[in-house]
Design a protein around this motif. Structure first.
Motif, PDB file in Angstrom:
ATOM      1  N   LYS A   5      -5.970 -39.149 -45.682  1.00 52.34           N
ATOM      2  CA  LYS A   5      -5.334 -38.769 -44.436  1.00 52.34           C
ATOM      3  C   LYS A   5      -5.379 -37.255 -44.342  1.00 52.34           C
ATOM      4  CE  LYS A   5      -1.364 -40.113 -41.756  1.00 52.34           C
ATOM      5  NZ  LYS A   5      -0.067 -40.768 -41.774  1.00 52.34           N
ATOM      6  N   GLY A   6      -5.793 -36.725 -43.198  1.00 47.81           N
ATOM      7  CA  GLY A   6      -5.960 -35.286 -43.039  1.00 47.81           C
ATOM      8  C   GLY A   6      -4.651 -34.531 -43.094  1.00 47.81           C
ATOM      9  N   ALA A   7      -4.761 -33.222 -43.278  1.00 40.06           N
ATOM     10  CA  ALA A   7      -3.585 -32.371 -43.350  1.00 40.06           C
ATOM     11  C   ALA A   7      -3.047 -32.061 -41.951  1.00 40.06           C
ATOM     12  CB  ALA A   7      -3.917 -31.076 -44.080  1.00 40.06           C
ATOM     13  N   ARG A   8      -3.901 -32.193 -40.925  1.00 39.37           N
ATOM     14  CA  ARG A   8      -3.483 -31.876 -39.559  1.00 39.37           C
ATOM     15  C   ARG A   8      -2.910 -33.112 -38.882  1.00 39.37           C
ATOM     16  NH1 ARG A   8      -3.413 -27.253 -37.415  1.00 39.37           N
ATOM     17  NH2 ARG A   8      -4.531 -25.648 -38.508  1.00 39.37           N
ATOM     18  N   LYS A  51      -0.454 -29.359 -36.117  1.00 40.25           N
ATOM     19  CA  LYS A  51       0.011 -28.461 -37.165  1.00 40.25           C
ATOM     20  C   LYS A  51      -0.495 -28.967 -38.502  1.00 40.25           C
ATOM     21  CE  LYS A  51       4.420 -30.317 -38.706  1.00 40.25           C
ATOM     22  NZ  LYS A  51       5.811 -30.029 -38.985  1.00 40.25           N
ATOM     23  N   ASN A  52      -0.569 -28.071 -39.449  1.00 44.23           N
ATOM     24  CA  ASN A  52      -0.966 -28.408 -40.800  1.00 44.23           C
ATOM     25  C   ASN A  52       0.289 -28.761 -41.580  1.00 44.23           C
ATOM     26  OD1 ASN A  52      -1.872 -28.463 -43.453  1.00 44.23           O
ATOM     27  ND2 ASN A  52      -3.434 -26.913 -43.049  1.00 44.23           N
ATOM     28  N   ARG A  53       0.411 -30.004 -42.009  1.00 44.30           N
ATOM     29  CA  ARG A  53       1.647 -30.443 -42.668  1.00 44.30           C
ATOM     30  C   ARG A  53       1.821 -29.840 -44.046  1.00 44.30           C
ATOM     31  NH1 ARG A  53       0.537 -36.764 -43.528  1.00 44.30           N
ATOM     32  NH2 ARG A  53      -0.440 -36.439 -41.560  1.00 44.30           N
ATOM     33  N   ARG A  54       0.759 -29.354 -44.664  1.00 40.90           N
ATOM     34  CA  ARG A  54       0.883 -28.717 -45.975  1.00 40.90           C
ATOM     35  C   ARG A  54       1.442 -27.303 -45.855  1.00 40.90           C
ATOM     36  NH1 ARG A  54      -4.909 -30.772 -47.654  1.00 40.90           N
ATOM     37  NH2 ARG A  54      -4.369 -32.932 -48.109  1.00 40.90           N
ATOM     38  N   ASN A  55       1.029 -26.570 -44.805  1.00 42.02           N
ATOM     39  CA  ASN A  55       1.505 -25.197 -44.628  1.00 42.02           C
ATOM     40  C   ASN A  55       2.880 -25.131 -43.971  1.00 42.02           C
ATOM     41  OD1 ASN A  55      -0.892 -24.341 -45.689  1.00 42.02           O
ATOM     42  ND2 ASN A  55      -1.824 -23.881 -43.718  1.00 42.02           N
ATOM     43  N   THR A  56       3.171 -26.049 -43.038  1.00 42.11           N
ATOM     44  CA  THR A  56       4.451 -26.042 -42.324  1.00 42.11           C
ATOM     45  C   THR A  56       5.080 -27.431 -42.406  1.00 42.11           C
ATOM     46  OG1 THR A  56       3.280 -26.491 -40.280  1.00 42.11           O
ATOM     47  CG2 THR A  56       3.863 -24.213 -40.694  1.00 42.11           C
TER      48      THR A  56
END
Length: 79
Positions: A5-8, A51-56
């Motif tokens: 599953k992608g980060a976005r 949004k990028n769930r890893r960064n935010t």
């Protein structure tokens, strides 16, 4: 082979001021701070972005234009 599953992820942003001042019937509300009647449309204006769930990992807040308030307001991420 299945992909990860992608980060976005796709999120929806909604105005915080409209949520506070919107009446139960959604037609009009008297703003006590200004003392004027403000007509509100029943239509909710939402912004969609990614949004990028890893960064935010926490909820995103952006300042965007709200046509109901007719000004730039804080837009918060909703579920």
């Amino acid at each position: 082979m299945a992909k990860n599953k992608g980060a976005r992820i796709i999120i929806t942003l909604r105005c915080t001021n409209c949520k506070k001042t919107l009446n139960s019937n959604g037609k009009a509300d008297i703003n006590s701070s200004l003392g004027v009647t403000v007509k509100k449309s029943k239509k909710k204006i939402d912004y969609t972005t990614t949004k990028n769930r890893r960064n935010t990992p926490d909820r995103l807040e952006l300042k965007k234009f709200c046509p109901n308030c007719n000004s730039h307001t804080q837009q918060k991420e909703i579920k």
